[in-house]
Design an enzyme around this catalytic site. Structure first.
Site, PDB file in Angstrom:
ATOM      1  CE  LYS A 126      -4.310  -1.722   2.053  1.00 49.99           C
ATOM      2  NZ  LYS A 126      -4.059  -3.135   1.861  1.00 49.99           N
ATOM      3  CG  LEU A 127       4.542   1.835   1.928  1.00 47.44           C
ATOM      4  CD1 LEU A 127       5.943   1.398   2.305  1.00 47.44           C
ATOM      5  CD2 LEU A 127       4.175   3.126   2.655  1.00 47.44           C
TER       6      LEU A 127
END
Length: 764
Positions: free
Chosen positions: A226-227
């Site tokens: 999710k970065l």
């Protein structure tokens, strides 16, 4: 459930809490010299000393340290119960006959092309084996055999259809595999009643190590994925902010910030931190609260079956292993006969390694067994397995440089990378073109023909399988040596709609290898991502009746499009690059530069050629005039209906509007309406009332509706399974009898509705 002494819990090891655990910790302390103060702090935080990692012998002893089996036994029971429910739902037992109907012309997408489904009745037998395996896991009955029954059939079904792959289905298979090698039947199990030596016996520490590490990996790598810039900037799941679950946040924040801070920011922070926070006593209560809230929300946001509940069942694994004893000890003594054991302390097990200085085993209810004081070969082998398994799980989400053939715009087959919800897609246009290899005849196929899934549109490996399958079916329709071309337009995370595969390549003859990248995969135009901010500005300037589609295309390619007669006032606007628009009926060409536009005739084809050196970007702006006129008619009918209800309508109604008078109380008014617009309006009003009734339902009504729906779903699965087992044992009955049996299984409620409509396989 958390420890009461406030000491931090170990991430991968047994906590020294509970009487049995304290004994084991004391014995370990007797074996080695007293550690220095720093090591003692480490043991309080992590549950082991630094010296335990200084040699292979000490590490093996640590991983095989005797641990309370209570928490593992409870998790085993919960996991088995959830899998029993999952088999009838997400695994597909309730609609198995639609998916594996004998003789149906269906293109399938197995991991290995040689892997094919069995005849339908035998597929039901596969599910029966899997079901009883899950029941055996839940009850701890013939545990090892039950685990083998479950995972062998589960992975067969899993590999049989890549279109159903997702992260949680993969996780179920991994947990089932781990439980097969663990001593999960040492607590609250039928095997413990059958064999006293297994009842309430220690389990080695690596049993907890693997499960805790697996759940940590699920959370943490999901956070790492999710970065991605799309997630951080709030483009991955922006539609979720409009869900009613986020209404409390909208009281203090605008929708845009709810999307950015709560949906995306909150999801990122939770995934990155949950695994760590669950490890330590001081933070575990907060972690359990937030992950429980998170998974309960997911159960309402997504159709992901038992996954939220399975993750809820994993949270107690991070507590002290003896938490069930302390929890169930609070129940009345009259119930303890059916509840898990609270006393005595766990008995010794040959699966563990004990210190040489042993303590007395007095007070044990079951016969003691020899306590291994030195690691044996099996202990070393299990330690090696645990370490290799964890290394493999850390490596696999980043192994896409090996299996490059499965990479598309995103890496790998979706399901084992833990990139959950990071990418959302929308498909604007899909065209399948075939060409007869002998006559040269060109034709078009309905997208999705001969399939039960739409997932092939995003994966090159599935597209290759689909094209190969079509090349086998089309000769039945006098199309010889067919060439198959796909023109698929996809938007990922709110970018431009663009082609994902080269439409000029015959996929039947195209090369594909699992270890080499696809040469016919078109690159994702990430350089155009900043345009998404401009999209929001443009969309915000339009009225509710105006629609817009953003397109990006590659040099040398063109888009052939048809403007429906319903779409009036359709125009094409160039944002970047150079475009040549050909109106086929008028036989005219128009060259457009950035900022220029052209009106497109309705009911006609046109072609948009990209003639610039770089990609072109343009947008279609249109109004659905038919829908707009229909909405105007609906508004007028609604006003008439309101005047009828409040008694202000003085003019007599014509016959075609008479159903408006009795529509609310007469279900047949919709059927009796002669005017098609009135009929559609009444149908729309009925649906609005039904939705409102469902939303206004109280908890008991919602629970009843949920229970009835699941009952008939499970009922159908079991009845169809019984029919299949009968067919295998005594053969097929007469067709009339079989038809009536299937019709009886399809009954949904007393009204006689069929579950067929809910399944979604009507194309067969």
């Amino acid at each position: 459930m958390e420890a009461s002494d406030g000491a931090a819990a170990a991430p991968f090891v047994e906590q020294t809490a509970g009487s049995g655990s304290r004994d084991a910790g004391a014995q370990t302390a007797q074996e080695d010299p007293a550690p220095p103060a720093e090591s003692s702090r480490m043991q309080r935080l992590f549950g082991f000393r630094k010296e335990d990692l200084t040699s292979w012998h000490r590490l093996v002893c640590l991983l095989n340290r005797p641990t309370d089996p209570a928490s593992l036994g409870i998790f085993r029971c919960l996991f088995g119960m959830l899998m029993v429910i999952d088999i009838t739902q997400e695994r597909g037992l309730s609609h198995l006959d639609y998916k594996y109907l004998d003789g149906a012309p269906v293109c399938r997408f197995p991991l290995f092309n040689v892997l094919q489904p069995l005849p339908m009745d035998w597929m039901y037998l596969v599910y029966v084996v899997m079901f009883f395996g899950a029941v055996g896991i839940m009850l701890g009955c013939f545990y090892r055999l039950s685990c083998l029954m479950f995972i062998s059939t589960y992975w067969y079904i899993f590999f049989l259809d890549k279109t159903t792959w997702n992260n949680h289905s993969y996780l179920y298979g991994l947990i089932g595999f781990q439980l097969t090698l663990m001593d999960g039947n040492r607590y609250w199990s039928i095997d413990g009643l059958r064999k006293p030596t297994k009842r309430n016996a220690h389990v080695p520490l690596w049993n907890y190590t693997l499960l805790r590490s697996q759940i940590f990996i699920v959370y943490f790598i999901a956070g790492i994925k999710k970065l991605d810039a799309d997630w951080v900037e709030g483009y991955s799941m922006s539609y979720l902010a409009n869900h009613w679950l986020f209404d409390p946040f909208k009281i203090i924040l605008p929708v845009e910030l709810v999307n950015l801070l709560v949906v995306h920011g909150g999801g990122l922070v939770l995934d990155l931190s949950a695994g760590y926070l669950l490890f330590f006593d001081a933070t575990r209560p907060f972690a359990i609260f937030f992950v429980s809230y998170f998974h309960c929300m997911n159960s309402q946001l997504f159709s992901i079956g038992m996954f939220p509940y399975a993750m809820l069942a994993t949270s107690p694994l991070f507590c002290y292993p003896d938490w069930p004893r302390r929890f169930f000890a609070r129940f009345p003594a009259s119930l303890r006969g059916v509840l898990p054991l609270t006393t005595p302390d766990p008995q010794p097990s040959t699966s563990c390694v004990y210190p040489e200085q042993t303590t007395s085993t007095e007070g044990q209810e079951t016969p003691s067994v020899p306590k291994p004081s030195k690691p044996r070969f099996k202990h070393k082998l299990r330690a090696v397995f645990a370490l290799l398994y964890l290394a493999e799980q850390l490596f696999l989400p980043y192994s896409h440089f090996i299996t490059q053939g499965y990479n598309n715009w995103t890496n790998g087959l979706y399901g084992y990378s833990w990139d959950m919800m990071v990418h959302s897609r929308s498909h604007q246009h899909v065209k399948i073109t075939y060409k007869d290899g002998i006559t040269g005849e060109v034709g078009y196929l309905n997208p999705g023909v001969f399939t039960q899934s739409r997932r092939w549109k995003d994966h090159g490996d599935m597209l290759k399988q689909y094209a190969t399958c079509l090349s086998h079916y089309l000769p039945r329709y006098n199309i010889s040596e067919p060439e198959i071309y796909f023109d698929i337009w996809v938007s990922i995370n709110e970018r431009f709609q663009q082609r994902i595969f080269d439409p000029r390549v015959d996929i039947v003859k195209a090369d594909w290898s699992p270890f080499h990248s696809n040469s016919w995969l078109m690159p994702l135009l990430v350089d155009l991502s900043p345009w998404r901010t401009k999209f929001q500005e443009i969309e915000g300037s339009l009225d509710n009746q105006t629609e817009i589609v953003f397109i990006a295309d590659f040099p040398g390619l063109h888009l052939e499009n048809y403007v429906s007669e319903d779409l009036g006032n359709t125009s094409i606007h160039v944002l970047q690059g150079q475009l040549n628009v050909e109106i086929l009926e008028e036989k005219k060409n128009y060259t457009l530069q950035p900022g220029e536009q052209i009106q497109l005739p309705a009911g006609a084809y046109h072609k948009a050629y990209t003639v610039s050196e770089g990609p072109s970007c343009y947008m279609y702006i249109y109004v659905n005039t038919t829908e707009a006129a229909l909405q105007q008619n609906f508004t007028k009918l609604y006003e008439i209906q309101q005047r009828i209800r409040n008694g202000t309508e003085t003019e007599p109604l014509p016959p075609e509007l008479q159903p408006l008078i009795t529509a609310e109380n007469d279900d047949e008014a919709e059927i009796n309406a002669t005017d098609p617009i009135v009929r559609v309006f009444l149908k729309r009003q009925r649906r609005i009332r039904e939705v409102k009734k469902r939303r206004d339902a109280n908890v008991f009504e919602r629970l009843n509706r949920f229970t009835v729906k699941k009952y008939y779903l499970i009922r159908r699965g079991f009845l169809m399974t019984a029919i299949a087992m009968r067919n295998l044992l005594v053969g097929l009955p007469p067709l009339e009898q079989l038809t009536s049996e299937v019709a009886f299984a399809n009954i949904k409620e007393h009204q006689g509705e069929s579950v067929h409509d809910d399944v979604g396989h009507g194309e067969l």
